[in-house]
Design a protein around this motif. Structure first.
Motif, mmCIF file in Angstrom:
data_model
loop_
_atom_site.group_PDB
_atom_site.id
_atom_site.type_symbol
_atom_site.label_atom_id
_atom_site.label_comp_id
_atom_site.label_asym_id
_atom_site.label_seq_id
_atom_site.Cartn_x
_atom_site.Cartn_y
_atom_site.Cartn_z
ATOM 1 N N ALA A 1 1.717 43.071 55.491
ATOM 2 C CA ALA A 1 2.639 44.155 55.837
ATOM 3 C C ALA A 1 2.786 45.128 54.669
ATOM 4 N N ARG A 2 2.848 44.593 53.447
ATOM 5 C CA ARG A 2 2.979 45.457 52.269
ATOM 6 C C ARG A 2 1.736 46.333 52.099
ATOM 7 N N LEU A 3 0.577 45.768 52.339
ATOM 8 C CA LEU A 3 -0.667 46.548 52.240
ATOM 9 C C LEU A 3 -0.722 47.623 53.315
ATOM 10 N N ASP A 4 -0.259 47.316 54.527
ATOM 11 C CA ASP A 4 -0.190 48.345 55.571
ATOM 12 C C ASP A 4 0.716 49.492 55.128
ATOM 13 N N PHE A 5 1.834 49.145 54.498
ATOM 14 C CA PHE A 5 2.746 50.165 53.982
ATOM 15 C C PHE A 5 2.052 51.046 52.942
ATOM 16 N N GLN A 6 1.380 50.414 51.983
ATOM 17 C CA GLN A 6 0.727 51.175 50.922
ATOM 18 C C GLN A 6 -0.371 52.079 51.483
ATOM 19 N N ILE A 7 -1.120 51.581 52.455
ATOM 20 C CA ILE A 7 -2.155 52.403 53.096
ATOM 21 C C ILE A 7 -1.510 53.613 53.761
ATOM 22 N N GLY A 8 -0.332 53.409 54.367
ATOM 23 C CA GLY A 8 0.387 54.520 54.982
ATOM 24 C C GLY A 8 0.771 55.604 54.000
ATOM 25 N N THR A 9 1.091 55.223 52.755
ATOM 26 C CA THR A 9 1.459 56.236 51.755
ATOM 27 C C THR A 9 0.291 57.154 51.437
#
Length: 731
Positions: A249-257
């Motif tokens: 989930a954290r990696l999905d967030f970072q990719i979104g940034t």
């Protein structure tokens, strides 16, 4: 890294120093108590590794972190390390230890004729036990080394974030990826524990790459490791995969940034929503994971930002509220000094304030911003050298200054902006390559410049804006795909165009507006539904429309305002609660109606009336906002102008009398603002045109009294000097 190894093994720092200067001096002189004296039981080959890593002469150290990691791995597995010089006896003992079976068999063969079968069996049992011991020793060493690496990674991250140099880790990315790629080739694949450890390390490296402007590399870093973690987790939703799923989930967030920074809003929303689903499932299974609560709150904020920018006020409020609730849960689980949680909660106040401001509730917005600022300043008092906290304080100061400017308090806004300048310049002096800080600095310069223009300091304001443009152009040269930086630059060009217009350089102002328009057209072409892009495009059309009037190119002026009107009508229809959209539409209706009235009085009057009514509704809901009052005042002046074309003296006088009441009150409330005295002077001039000679003389005298001080101070718009000349002539 060598000093950290020493500290972790000995339990004390290598240098007996109290200040950073003394530490540097001690390191340069090599004043270190030998590790073997601190911890007598430390293996000599490990001592040699630490001493080489801390060698005073750089040429004698390990060339890079990767070589140090290789040396530590050799130590873990019982191999010879290059840093230690082994004696012949040591080498023999290590060779015998490593090849114990071969030596034992050779020995047995020599005495085979003299021993019994029972002795042979005993030797086999001994060999089995020895092998088991070796495996246990290797596992213990590996676990200790991994614990050491984990501790170093965590400690290094915290220290680098505090001094604002997380970017230093960016150069380690390729080495870390190669290291884990090598681990993946071992028989049976990389153990799950190593995959989780890799994900944590690579998530951090990706942040460092992104913050240093290497967004393409960061995106690849995160997507590659995400694929590996997803393959490890598969469909397993058990407790053993909680950490891995939280990292997904954290990696999905970072990719979104990354997507958000590039203006790919749909992709960013998809990533954030995927992250939200992941965080929600993890927290449903383990509700007290503090770090996951904080990460989930940050993800809600990102979704709220995109919804707010899209004009979806209620939905953005829902996201911000959920984020705040998660952060309060994390704070309840924190230790005695929950600085990370305090920062997170302060961010929630900042976000909620932005929604209140968008809704036209200036009083609530000020209260929320003040709460955020007090929380962050409290942290800064206890951590004055923590640049992460400094950056967060600057963020609130700038937001608060923006609102002060919107309420007409330019003097306070400039002071608040200037409070942030030395902090930010100090941060950039420490790390000139930090793109996040550089962007913040460029926007700060632009905000200061824009406020100085409103305050009548035209040359100083334009100089700040040109400085901002140079900073922002440098950022875009590093990453031409970054849409956020292009938006910043287009805004600074637009404001610089205002500066040129105020100084009387209309042609140059138009060219600067056109440069901003080109940037905004390109952004909108790539993302036609993007609300902030469309909004900025409408601003460019409106600015050009006003500038063309000064050149008496009325056809061009009307065409530009018609384009602005089309965009702004659509924005208000999509987001009727967005007060900013409504005020901007009202402003365009008024400006276009005033121009059209010369040829089409009926349509011109209808447009102006619609704009005034719309702005009056905003003022009634939020009497603190001077921007809304400015729109009403301009609308009333335009109402009088339209009535002049229609020959309606009563409407003309009524509109001017209402306008003078609003402008007089607002000018008194914002005595340092250079715009309101000009508005008031225009109203007095309009009254002079419809009054008897005695009242007209009094009105012209009022115009002179309003404009003369501005002219003497160099704060009068160049295009308003003809009005002062008329007042001096009494006509």
């Amino acid at each position: 890294l060598g000093a950290m190894l020493y500290h972790l093994l000995a339990g004390v720092p290598p240098y007996n120093a109290r200040t950073a200067t003394e530490v540097i001096a001690a390191a340069a002189l090599g004043k270190v108590i030998p590790l073997v004296e601190r911890e007598e039981g430390t293996p000599l080959d490990l001592v040699a590794i630490v001493e080489r890593a801390m060698a005073p002469v750089p040429a004698k150290r390990y060339p890079n972190a990767g070589d140090l990691a290789d040396e530590l791995r050799r130590f873990q597995t019982g191999q010879l390390v290059s840093a230690h010089r082994y004696t012949t006896a040591q080498k023999v003992r290590r060779w015998i230890k490593k090849h114990r079976a071969a030596v034992t068999i050779g020995s047995l063969s020599v005495v085979a004729f003299a021993v019994t079968g029972t002795l042979a069996i005993r030797q086999i049992v001994y060999e089995r036990d020895a092998a088991q011991y070796e495996r246990t020793l290797a596992d213990t060493r590996r676990q200790a080394a991994e614990g050491l690496i984990d501790k170093m990674l965590s400690d290094v991250k915290v220290r680098l974030v505090q001094i604002g140099r997380l970017d230093l880790l960016a150069n380690l990315g390729s080495q870390i990826r190669e290291y884990y790629a090598t681990l993946a080739t071992i028989p049976g694949g990389m153990p799950s524990g190593d995959v989780s450890r890799m994900a944590v390390a690579v998530e951090l490296i990706g942040r460092a790459e992104r913050d240093s402007g290497k967004t393409e590399r960061a995106l690849k870093t995160w997507t590659d490791v995400r694929d590996q973690v997803a393959a490890l987790v598969g469909s397993d939703l058990g407790d053993d995969t909680l950490g891995a799923r939280a990292m997904l989930a954290r990696l999905d967030f970072q990719i979104g940034t990354i997507y958000q920074g590039r203006g790919k809003i749909a992709s960013a929303i998809d990533s954030y929503q995927t992250a939200r689903t992941g965080f929600t499932k993890v927290l449903a299974q383990a509700p007290n994971l503090r770090q996951v609560l904080l990460h989930a709150g940050e993800n809600h904020d990102r979704l709220g930002d995109l919804l707010r920018n899209d004009g979806k006020v209620d939905k953005s409020l829902a996201e911000y509220t959920q984020g705040k609730q998660l952060r309060h849960r994390a704070m309840a689980l924190a230790a005695d000094n929950p600085s990370e949680e305090v920062l997170a909660v302060s961010t929630s106040h900042l976000k909620l304030g932005s929604v209140a401001q968008m809704r036209g509730d200036t009083k609530t917005a000020f209260a929320e911003y003040d709460r955020a600022l007090r929380l962050r300043e409290t942290l800064l008092e206890s951590q004055p050298d923590n640049v992460e906290v400094q950056e967060r304080v600057i963020d609130v100061q700038n937001t608060l200054a923006d609102l002060q400017r919107l309420t007409g308090d330019d003097g306070s806004a400039i002071k608040t902006y200037e409070m942030a300048r030395p902090l930010l310049e100090g941060m950039l002096h420490r790390d000139p390559a930090n793109t996040s800080w550089k962007r913040l600095y460029g926007n700060l310069l632009a905000d200061i410049g824009f406020t100085l223009l409103d305050d009548g300091s035209f040359k100083a304001g334009l100089a700040e804006l040109e400085h901002a443009i140079a900073v922002q152009q440098d950022l875009i040269a590093r990453d031409p795909t970054n849409a956020s930086w292009q938006v910043d630059l287009s805004r600074s060009y637009t404001r610089a165009g205002d500066g040129h217009i105020y100084l009387g350089a209309v042609d140059r102002g138009i060219k600067t507006y056109e440069t901003a328009l080109e940037l905004r057209r390109a952004l909108t072409a790539n993302s036609p539904k993007n609300v902030p892009y469309r909004r900025s495009l409408a601003w460019s059309y409106a600015k050009l429309g006003n500038a063309y009037v000064h050149q008496t190119e009325l056809a061009k002026a009307m065409a530009s305002h018609e384009q602005a009107l089309e965009v702004r009508v659509a924005l208000v229809n999509d987001s009727p609660q967005h007060t900013g959209f409504r005020n901007e539409l009202a402003s365009t209706e008024i400006a276009l109606g005033r121009l059209i009235a010369a040829k089409d009085v009926k349509r011109g009057a209808a447009l102006v009336r619609s704009g005034v009514d719309r702005a009056r509704t905003l003022v009634a809901a939020d009497p603190f906002n001077q921007e809304w009052k400015e729109t009403v005042t301009q609308g009333l002046i335009s109402t009088a102008e339209v009535a002049k074309h229609a020959g309606d003296l009563v409407t003309r006088r009524t509109a001017l009398e209402e306008a003078i009441a609003i402008a007089t009150q607002t000018t008194a409330a914002a005595p340092h603002n250079a715009q309101w005295p000009v508005f008031l002077a225009e109203i007095h001039a309009g009254i002079a045109e419809i009054s008897d000679p005695q009242k007209a003389a009094a009105s012209w005298r009022a115009v002179r009294e309003l404009l003369e001080p501005l002219a003497k101070a160099g704060r009068l718009y160049a295009l308003k000097k003809p009005l002062l000349d008329r007042a001096r002539a009494g006509r």
